[in-house]
Design a protein around this motif. Sequence first.
Motif, short mmCIF file in Angstrom:
data_model
loop_
_atom_site.label_atom_id
_atom_site.label_comp_id
_atom_site.label_asym_id
_atom_site.label_seq_id
_atom_site.Cartn_x
_atom_site.Cartn_y
_atom_site.Cartn_z
N ALA A 160 42.91 64.54 58.57
CA ALA A 160 42.88 65.61 57.71
C ALA A 160 42.18 65.21 56.34
O ALA A 160 42.58 64.30 55.53
CB ALA A 160 44.42 65.78 57.12
N ALA A 161 40.91 65.60 56.24
CA ALA A 161 40.01 65.66 55.18
C ALA A 161 40.51 66.00 53.78
O ALA A 161 40.02 65.39 52.85
CB ALA A 161 38.82 65.77 55.35
N ALA A 162 41.24 67.05 53.70
CA ALA A 162 41.58 67.70 52.55
C ALA A 162 42.65 68.67 52.77
O ALA A 162 42.92 69.11 53.87
CB ALA A 162 40.34 68.29 51.94
N GLY A 163 43.49 68.77 51.72
CA GLY A 163 44.73 69.80 51.77
C GLY A 163 45.78 69.05 52.35
O GLY A 163 45.97 67.97 52.47
N ASN A 164 46.82 70.20 52.25
CA ASN A 164 48.27 69.39 52.63
C ASN A 164 48.31 69.66 54.09
O ASN A 164 48.01 70.61 54.68
CB ASN A 164 49.55 70.17 51.81
CG ASN A 164 49.09 70.06 50.35
OD1 ASN A 164 48.89 69.10 50.11
ND2 ASN A 164 49.31 71.20 49.72
N ALA A 165 49.40 69.01 54.65
CA ALA A 165 50.12 69.20 56.12
C ALA A 165 51.43 69.85 56.26
O ALA A 165 52.13 69.33 55.30
CB ALA A 165 49.90 67.85 56.76
N TYR A 166 51.63 70.89 56.95
CA TYR A 166 52.92 71.34 57.13
C TYR A 166 53.35 71.25 58.59
O TYR A 166 52.65 71.63 59.64
CB TYR A 166 52.76 72.78 56.71
CG TYR A 166 53.92 73.62 56.93
CD1 TYR A 166 55.37 73.28 56.20
CD2 TYR A 166 54.21 74.40 57.92
CE1 TYR A 166 56.19 74.15 56.46
CE2 TYR A 166 55.31 75.22 58.31
CZ TYR A 166 56.37 74.84 57.43
OH TYR A 166 57.59 75.66 57.65
#
Length: 188
Positions: A160-166
């Motif tokens: 995951a290069a950027a952002g949140n994980a859900y």
Amino acid sequence: VVQQTSGNVGIGTTTPSGKLAVSGGASIGADYNFAPPTNGLIVQGNVGIGTTSPWGRLSVTGAGATSATYGLVVADSNNSPKMVVRNDGNVGIGTTVPGAKLEARGSNTKAIYGYSSGGGSGYVNYGGYFEAVGGGDNTINYAGYFSATGGPATNWAIYAAAGNAYFAGNIGIGTTSPASLLSVHGNS
């Protein structure tokens, strides 16, 4: 128009080598008197290849219903296949032997790239969306299965290069049956 004694007909050529040879462009259809592309063809109705009853603008019917036959092959100028649709329904991009409904292979590049750009506030954009809806007892559903092996550098199954994980369900690391929101098994 030239008709040879062999029965070959030529339009725009005096030496037709097939039953019908057209040199230049052609337009086909009722009241379809439009200038065709240079050395190209435009058709008003449905076109069938391998079928006498095309049901779409282009219907391609293969020679059988096995994985060994192809209904459609898209190749480059060297006649090297880039995409195939086999008669068993499997589609291969970068492979002529797809082992699933869609198999994409790449070399030193992205095999699949999903990109979604928003249309304003209130939209949800998915770069990729996968869903597995399963059958009965003892069924295991994987909406996504990721594996990265074989390279001399670091292999990332998910990066995951950027952002949140859900994640809506439990997450298992080192286990296929997590009992809580995060279950970690192993000591490495």
